[in-house]
Design a protein around this motif. Structure first.
Motif, mmCIF file in Angstrom:
data_model
loop_
_atom_site.group_PDB
_atom_site.id
_atom_site.type_symbol
_atom_site.label_atom_id
_atom_site.label_comp_id
_atom_site.label_asym_id
_atom_site.label_seq_id
_atom_site.Cartn_x
_atom_site.Cartn_y
_atom_site.Cartn_z
ATOM 1 N N PHE A 198 25.345 42.099 -8.383
ATOM 2 C CA PHE A 198 24.470 42.281 -9.535
ATOM 3 C C PHE A 198 24.870 41.351 -10.666
ATOM 4 O O PHE A 198 26.009 40.897 -10.742
ATOM 5 N N ILE A 199 23.892 41.046 -11.507
ATOM 6 C CA ILE A 199 24.092 40.186 -12.670
ATOM 7 C C ILE A 199 23.926 41.033 -13.914
ATOM 8 O O ILE A 199 23.009 41.858 -14.009
ATOM 9 N N LYS A 200 24.820 40.804 -14.879
ATOM 10 C CA LYS A 200 24.725 41.513 -16.158
ATOM 11 C C LYS A 200 24.077 40.597 -17.197
ATOM 12 O O LYS A 200 23.952 39.389 -16.994
ATOM 13 N N SER A 201 23.680 41.176 -18.292
ATOM 14 C CA SER A 201 22.955 40.433 -19.331
ATOM 15 C C SER A 201 23.775 39.305 -19.940
ATOM 16 O O SER A 201 23.211 38.363 -20.503
ATOM 17 N N ASP A 202 25.102 39.337 -19.816
ATOM 18 C CA ASP A 202 25.932 38.239 -20.316
ATOM 19 C C ASP A 202 26.043 37.095 -19.302
ATOM 20 O O ASP A 202 26.769 36.132 -19.528
ATOM 21 N N GLY A 203 25.335 37.215 -18.175
ATOM 22 C CA GLY A 203 25.344 36.178 -17.147
ATOM 23 C C GLY A 203 26.435 36.328 -16.109
ATOM 24 O O GLY A 203 26.511 35.530 -15.168
ATOM 25 N N SER A 204 27.283 37.336 -16.246
ATOM 26 C CA SER A 204 28.374 37.513 -15.281
ATOM 27 C C SER A 204 27.846 38.101 -13.972
ATOM 28 O O SER A 204 26.902 38.887 -13.963
ATOM 29 N N LEU A 205 28.462 37.680 -12.872
ATOM 30 C CA LEU A 205 28.098 38.136 -11.536
ATOM 31 C C LEU A 205 29.172 39.085 -11.032
ATOM 32 O O LEU A 205 30.361 38.785 -11.106
ATOM 33 N N TRP A 206 28.749 40.216 -10.501
ATOM 34 C CA TRP A 206 29.645 41.255 -10.019
ATOM 35 C C TRP A 206 29.325 41.571 -8.564
ATOM 36 O O TRP A 206 28.174 41.475 -8.149
ATOM 37 N N GLY A 207 30.345 41.963 -7.795
ATOM 38 C CA GLY A 207 30.142 42.315 -6.398
ATOM 39 C C GLY A 207 30.888 43.570 -6.021
ATOM 40 O O GLY A 207 31.854 43.966 -6.672
ATOM 41 N N MET A 208 30.415 44.206 -4.953
ATOM 42 C CA MET A 208 31.055 45.417 -4.455
ATOM 43 C C MET A 208 30.766 45.559 -2.974
ATOM 44 O O MET A 208 29.729 45.108 -2.495
ATOM 45 N N GLY A 209 31.726 46.121 -2.253
ATOM 46 C CA GLY A 209 31.542 46.348 -0.830
ATOM 47 C C GLY A 209 32.375 45.441 0.029
ATOM 48 O O GLY A 209 33.408 44.901 -0.397
ATOM 49 N N SER A 210 31.934 45.244 1.261
ATOM 50 C CA SER A 210 32.662 44.464 2.255
ATOM 51 C C SER A 210 32.858 43.018 1.804
ATOM 52 O O SER A 210 31.943 42.382 1.301
ATOM 53 N N ASN A 211 34.081 42.523 2.027
ATOM 54 C CA ASN A 211 34.414 41.160 1.670
ATOM 55 C C ASN A 211 35.133 40.451 2.813
ATOM 56 O O ASN A 211 35.856 39.487 2.616
ATOM 57 N N GLY A 212 34.895 40.928 4.044
ATOM 58 C CA GLY A 212 35.583 40.397 5.218
ATOM 59 C C GLY A 212 35.342 38.926 5.467
ATOM 60 O O GLY A 212 36.163 38.248 6.098
ATOM 61 N N ASN A 213 34.238 38.400 5.009
ATOM 62 C CA ASN A 213 33.915 36.979 5.171
ATOM 63 C C ASN A 213 33.797 36.267 3.833
ATOM 64 O O ASN A 213 33.174 35.208 3.745
ATOM 65 N N GLY A 214 34.350 36.859 2.792
ATOM 66 C CA GLY A 214 34.334 36.254 1.467
ATOM 67 C C GLY A 214 33.001 36.374 0.744
ATOM 68 O O GLY A 214 32.747 35.672 -0.228
ATOM 69 N N GLN A 215 32.132 37.296 1.196
ATOM 70 C CA GLN A 215 30.799 37.397 0.617
ATOM 71 C C GLN A 215 30.779 37.863 -0.840
ATOM 72 O O GLN A 215 29.776 37.699 -1.518
ATOM 73 N N LEU A 216 31.879 38.379 -1.337
ATOM 74 C CA LEU A 216 31.936 38.772 -2.749
ATOM 75 C C LEU A 216 32.387 37.615 -3.639
ATOM 76 O O LEU A 216 32.363 37.732 -4.858
ATOM 77 N N GLY A 217 32.792 36.510 -3.018
ATOM 78 C CA GLY A 217 33.179 35.339 -3.788
ATOM 79 C C GLY A 217 34.516 35.481 -4.472
ATOM 80 O O GLY A 217 34.810 34.853 -5.456
#
Length: 168
Positions: free
Chosen positions: A149-168
């Motif tokens: 998800f993206i917040k109003s300040d432009g920051s990108l957030w992730g949650m969940g599985s990261n086994g292949n680096g999908q959360l960055g």
């Protein structure tokens, strides 16, 4: 699923769990009209579908094994059911989970949480929507077992599985 220029909702293809919203589980080789008007957005998960109407109502159909329809149970639906009556501005569907943003910028999640993709701090499934971010969310997307998800300040957030680096 596709949305016509008149806001109609059309569905075609595989329908084993009622994800097309046709009232049955028959696969369709041609598109059939599901809703006459006022549909503004669609999101499709593994075997579930969401759509948003112009009045801000959220609708869901299909597989609900993990609670991804947000109906408070785990029963599949082969016709669209209203989940939220108003105030929804954006939707996303993942493998077995769903996300939506309300007009106040809050982020809500429901469905499979086995990898933490709901963002509620746990790994349980939720069959009713739970608020996971208190505000300022402007954009969402959902993958297999992760969410961004993206917040109003432009920051990108992730949650969940990261086994292949999908959360960055």
């Amino acid at each position: 699923l596709l949305v016509g220029t008149d806001g109609s909702l059309w569905a075609g293809g595989y329908n084993n769990d009622g994800q097309l919203g046709t009232g049955d589980t028959n696969t369709r080789s041609n598109f059939v009209k599901i809703v006459d008007s006022n549909v503004t957005d669609i999101a499709v998960g593994y075997n579930h579908s969401l759509f948003l109407k112009s009045d801000g109502s959220l609708w869901a159909t299909g597989n609900n094994d993990y609670g991804q329809l947000g109906t408070g149970d785990n029963d599949d639906r082969n016709s669209p059911v209203q989940v939220i009556p108003s105030g929804v501005t954006a939707i996303a569907a993942g493998w077995h989970h769903s996300l939506f943003i309300k007009s106040d910028g809050t982020l809500w999640a429901m469905g499979g949480g086995m990898s933490g993709q709901l963002g509620d701090g746990g790994t349980s499934n939720r069959n009713i929507p739970v608020q996971v971010v208190p505000g300022a969310v402007t954009g969402i997307t959902a993958g297999n077992n992760h969410s961004l998800f993206i917040k109003s300040d432009g920051s990108l957030w992730g949650m969940g599985s990261n086994g292949n680096g999908q959360l960055g």
